[in-house]
Design an enzyme around this catalytic site. Structure first.
Site, PDB file in Angstrom:
ATOM      1  N   GLU A 296      71.905   2.798 -63.254  1.00 48.10           N
ATOM      2  CA  GLU A 296      70.868   2.606 -64.268  1.00 48.10           C
ATOM      3  C   GLU A 296      70.551   1.147 -64.542  1.00 48.10           C
ATOM      4  O   GLU A 296      69.431   0.802 -64.906  1.00 48.10           O
ATOM      5  CB  GLU A 296      71.290   3.287 -65.578  1.00 48.10           C
ATOM      6  N   ASP A 338      58.910 -36.103 -48.906  1.00 46.76           N
ATOM      7  CA  ASP A 338      58.212 -37.376 -48.952  1.00 46.76           C
ATOM      8  C   ASP A 338      59.269 -38.477 -49.012  1.00 46.76           C
ATOM      9  O   ASP A 338      60.454 -38.216 -49.207  1.00 46.76           O
ATOM     10  CB  ASP A 338      57.320 -37.415 -50.196  1.00 46.76           C
ATOM     11  N   GLU A 716      82.884   8.942 -58.051  1.00 41.14           N
ATOM     12  CA  GLU A 716      82.213   9.924 -58.887  1.00 41.14           C
ATOM     13  C   GLU A 716      81.682  11.100 -58.070  1.00 41.14           C
ATOM     14  O   GLU A 716      81.622  12.233 -58.549  1.00 41.14           O
ATOM     15  CB  GLU A 716      81.060   9.274 -59.655  1.00 41.14           C
ATOM     16  N   THR A 746      81.098   1.994 -69.668  1.00 39.91           N
ATOM     17  CA  THR A 746      82.119   1.127 -69.079  1.00 39.91           C
ATOM     18  C   THR A 746      81.616   0.258 -67.946  1.00 39.91           C
ATOM     19  O   THR A 746      82.212  -0.773 -67.648  1.00 39.91           O
ATOM     20  CB  THR A 746      83.301   1.980 -68.565  1.00 39.91           C
TER      21      THR A 746
END
Length: 940
Positions: A296, A338, A716, A746
């Site tokens: 997210e 330059d 996960e 977290t």
């Protein structure tokens, strides 16, 4: 014509028509050729208001906030919330909407903050204007201009208000108003004619640029009353283009969305037919799998990293005008620099003068600081000095647009070379302005011709005074000045002597200017063309000037070489002078090739491409604006990311064409600053190198953040796959609410803290990344998903199964109801805490891509340590506080379970540390690796 409807009041005219007679215009403006007093200008400013355009408001905050909820990742979460609501799991849908809202608010805040940071840069570089106040020329903030002010307009200036010329002649670039790129001449003596307003031959307009000449003009309109203000009132604000990095990240976000949806859909048949779940339960778990794959905070952190980069560069003297440029800076592979003012201090000082009478060493002449200012000497009107040195002093002062204050050198204004010539003239007895009031005609400096000339009144006629590069001016000279006002033919012997002198002085790093003159009859002045005026000249002498290198540039050049950045010097100066300065600062340490402008102009494209592809560093001397842009084009065609530095009007095309145009903030012209992407407030080349380092750091921090968040997708997702593949025999180790607690509670703060990670050791000792390099590559995915994510998944799954087995669970046993439910709840809590513990190890490992943690230091990023502490406190609250226990389905772990968590961060970090150590020891050169400018391999 009714113009400039100023408010009535003391000193402020009601109505003015800029095309009426000049005397009447000045009367209506209640002004004169000497301008206003400071007190009167202050009064008028109260009535007329600031000379500024009223900016069209940007997108409304509601629009900006709305954009944050429709990007690909947000749309994916909206889909998950809708599915959760349809499945009857209202609390889950609410939780997902909360995630969307919090993410949108954070991204909205960062976007607004970054926008304000970029807009605030204008405060560092306020537009300035030269104006006559209280009878003297002053430099004021352009917003303080009022109708009736008399402004001075010179080459390189951007006009800040609509004005009518009082005297002088200028060439103006009106492309901002009429779209035509060809400059037009505006002269005070033209008089108004029946032409369209923008074509009036004696008017100049706000927002246009002076490309040559000098004049004074009376302001008749300011702010929104100008032509530019009228156009601005009809314009809308242009949305900024996303950077290549932002485009790539959005592409990655879409890829993640496709993968997440595909995995969620694939879980539906697995859950229903293999695991035997009901459709609502299957849909809930599919939603959890989808949410687990969505990072997210990805897009807000990108914005944060770029905004931080802008602010850091501003503190180091590099003002970035586009936030997306921070990322481009990090991939710079070639810098076309330059010489004057960038590699050197830009404080020119004349050191020697050659005339036919010999060489005058100015070190032996008492300077203005060691003796009183000289008494007024001979000028072009008061009688001509007889000796060639005196004649040279008169010509150098007359053919000059700079201004000096003998008592206050800090108040000098104008080109540094012209300032040095004026001070030389004063040293030799000709004080400034050296007869400038006698000027009849001026041919401005032409970068292609490399010379400038003026026609000045003199007894019995006029005199052409010319200065320019020796190789451009000597061929146009037919004689050389001698004593008593005489001259001698410039024969082959004298030309050969001059060539040796010029070559020898240039090899010493001195900048050389030849000065010449030619008398004219009064009848020759009207209709005089430039080529005719600058022909048949009498050479007065050659002036040698020095501009020493900046002491800090050598170290910056060494850092560029270490970073694999190639340096090319592109200058209008003599080749020998430029190469001397280049070698003095370390450019071309392994060989330096010098290419003269005439040779470059004659060089076919294929030969130029071969020259640039051959490696090595090059000095392009006596280059034209077209040549500078051509070099940048050729480098970009080779896939190089090119930064170009410049300060003059002639640099503007190349500054616009380059990937990063870098203008000088102090000595640079308004044109250069407008064309550039970045402005150096200190005119210091080292700031360019610091900007490159900051750009690399920002890009690295983005990659570190992506590694961190991608690594947590594996632990996960894997448990969901085990659940499906086991047919439900292994229960789900995480609830959807626990996944949200990880992704929102977290993971976020450590991810943001990684966006503030200091530069990794060796960041300027590796080659630039390629233009086509993706922000996410196979190595990065392998490290995130395979190494960090894989180790975390194994550890977390093991902890989950051990907790179940210790509570009496057997494969296939029901954990949704009965005595094993509390055991399963304890096991999911350990999965949650295990992922949090692995996040700590992943955060520490993600801090570096190659270096060891010992090299970057455990406390090198205090923000990360605080973020980890906040993460642990949030996790503790989730498993300890009863209200949160009910929401997230957690339980307080036992002592042995807490002890089992302690080694997890070390194991995750240790596995990555071993992998990075192996990479550091790898002797094989990566395929396609860049090499340094001299062909040597660079660290990957």
């Amino acid at each position: 014509m009714d113009r400039g409807d100023g408010a009535s009041g003391a000193g402020q005219p009601r109505r003015t028509d800029p095309e009426e007679s000049l005397d009447r215009l000045l009367r209506d403006l209640r002004s004169g050729r000497d301008g206003l007093t400071g007190r009167e200008a202050a009064r008028r400013l109260v009535h007329a208001g600031p000379n500024a355009l009223v900016r069209t408001p940007g997108p409304r905050w509601t629009t900006q906030l709305g954009r944050q909820v429709v990007h690909p990742l947000a749309l994916l979460l909206w889909l998950a919330a809708a599915l959760a609501l349809a499945a009857g799991t209202g609390p889950l849908a609410i939780a997902i909407v909360v995630v969307i809202a919090l993410n949108a608010l954070f991204a909205f805040y960062q976007e607004r903050h970054a926008e304000k940071a970029v807009e605030a840069l204008s405060a560092y570089l306020p537009q300035r204007a030269r104006v006559l106040r209280d009878g003297a020329v002053r430099t004021v903030d352009a917003q303080e201009l009022v109708p009736g002010d008399v402004v001075v307009v010179g080459e390189g200036d951007r006009v800040s208000a609509d004005a009518r010329l009082l005297d002088g002649s200028v060439e103006m670039d009106l492309s901002t108003l009429n779209g035509e790129s060809v400059p037009v001449v505006r002269t005070a003596w033209a008089g108004s004619t029946d032409v369209p307003f923008l074509q009036a031959p004696d008017l100049v307009f706000s927002g246009t640029t002076c490309t040559g000449g000098e004049a004074t003009a009376v302001v008749f309109a300011t702010g929104m009353q100008t032509e530019l203000g009228r156009i601005a009132a009809l314009s809308q604000r242009v949305e900024p283009e996303p950077s290549p990095l932002e485009v790539q990240v959005k592409r990655v976000a879409r890829l993640i969305a496709v993968v997440a949806v595909a995995m969620g859909l694939a879980f539906v048949p697995l859950g229903m037919f293999f695991a035997g779940l009901s459709f609502p339960d299957t849909l809930a778990f599919a939603i959890g799998l989808l949410v687990a794959n969505v990072p997210e905070g990805l897009l807000p952190t990108i914005t944060l990293a770029l905004a931080v980069g802008v602010r850091l560069l501003a503190r180091e003297g590099a003002l970035v005008k586009r936030i997306s440029a921070v990322e481009t800076l990090g991939s710079t592979s070639v810098i076309c620099t330059d010489k004057t003012g960038t590699l050197t201090v830009n404080r020119m000082r004349a050191t020697r003068v050659w005339t036919d009478a010999g060489v005058l060493d100015l070190a032996a002449v008492p300077g203005p600081a060691r003796r009183p200012a000289p008494e007024p000497g001979p000028s072009a009107e008061a009688g001509r000095p007889e000796g060639p040195v005196g004649r040279l002093a008169v010509a150098a002062a007359a053919c000059n647009d700079a201004r000096v204050d003998p008592a206050h050198p800090d108040l000098d204004s104008g080109d540094p070379t012209e300032v040095a010539l004026l001070r030389l003239a004063g040293l030799l007895g000709v004080p400034a302005p050296g007869g400038r009031d006698a000027r009849v005609l001026r041919f401005s400096f032409d970068p292609a011709l490399r010379r400038m000339s003026t026609v000045d009144r003199a007894p019995g006629g006029a005199v052409v005074h010319v200065k320019g590069a020796p190789e451009a001016l000597l061929p146009r000279c037919v004689a050389v000045a001698r004593a008593q006002g005489r001259s001698a033919a410039l024969d082959d012997r004298r030309r050969a002597e001059l060539d040796r002198r010029v070559t020898g002085w240039a090899a010493e790093g001195l900048r050389l200017l030849a000065v010449a003159e030619r008398p004219l009859a009064a009848d020759d002045v009207p209709g005089l063309e430039r080529d005719a005026a600058e022909s048949g000249l009498t050479l007065l002498g050659v002036v040698a000037l020095t501009d020493p290198p900046r002491p800090e540039v050598a170290d910056a050049v060494a850092r560029c070489h270490g970073a694999g950045i190639r340096l090319l010097v592109v200058t209008g100066d003599h080749g020998l002078t430029a190469s001397h300065v280049a070698r003095a600062v370390g450019i071309g340490r392994d060989g330096l090739r010098v290419v003269e402008g005439r040779d470059l102009d004659a060089m076919p494209e294929q030969e130029l491409d071969a020259l640039l592809a051959a490696g090595g560093e090059v000095v392009f001397a006596r280059t034209s604006p077209e040549a500078k842009m051509r070099i940048a084009d050729a480098l970009q065609q080779r896939g190089e990311v090119v930064a170009v530095t410049g300060d003059g009007v002639n640099d503007a095309p190349a500054l616009r064409r380059a990937d990063i145009g870098v203008a000088m903030g102090r000595s640079g012209t308004d044109v250069a600053r407008e064309a550039a992407t970045m402005v150096l407030t200190d005119d210091d080349f080292t700031s360019v190198v610091s900007a490159v380092r900051a750009g690399r750091r920002v890009y690295d921090d983005v990659r570190k953040f992506i590694v961190y968040i991608f690594a947590h997708a594996t632990p996960e997702v894997v448990p969901f796959l085990l659940y499906a593949l086991s047919g439900g025999a292994i229960p789900l180790p995480l609830t959807v609410m626990q996944i949200l607690a990880i992704d929102l509670g977290t993971e976020t703060l450590p991810a943001l803290a990684l966006g503030r990670e200091p530069a990794e050791p060796g960041v300027m000792e590796r080659p630039p990344r390629r233009r086509e390099e993706n922000v996410v590559d196979r190595t990065m995915l392998g490290r995130a998903w395979g190494l960090l994510g894989g180790v975390s998944a194994v550890l977390v799954t093991t902890l989950f199964l051990v907790t179940l087995l210790s509570g009496g669970w057997t494969p296939g046993a029901d954990v949704a109801h009965g005595p094993l439910h509390d055991v399963w709840r304890q096991a999911t809590t350990m999965t949650f805490l295990g992922i949090v513990a692995c996040q700590v190890g992943t955060a520490m490992a993600s801090r570096t891509q190659r270096a060891s943690l010992r090299q970057v230091g455990l406390t090198g990023n205090p923000l990360l340590l605080w973020a980890i502490l906040a993460e642990l406190l949030f996790a503790a609250a989730v498993v300890v506080l009863p209200p949160l226990q009910r929401v997230f389905g957690t339980a307080v772990p036992t002592t042995w379970q807490l002890l089992a968590l302690l080694p997890l961060p070390v194991l995750v970090w240790g596995a990555d540390e071993l992998w990075r150590a192996a990479r550091r020891r790898r002797p094989v050169e990566p395929r396609g690796r860049r090499r340094s400018h001299d062909g040597r391999p660079l660290r990957p």
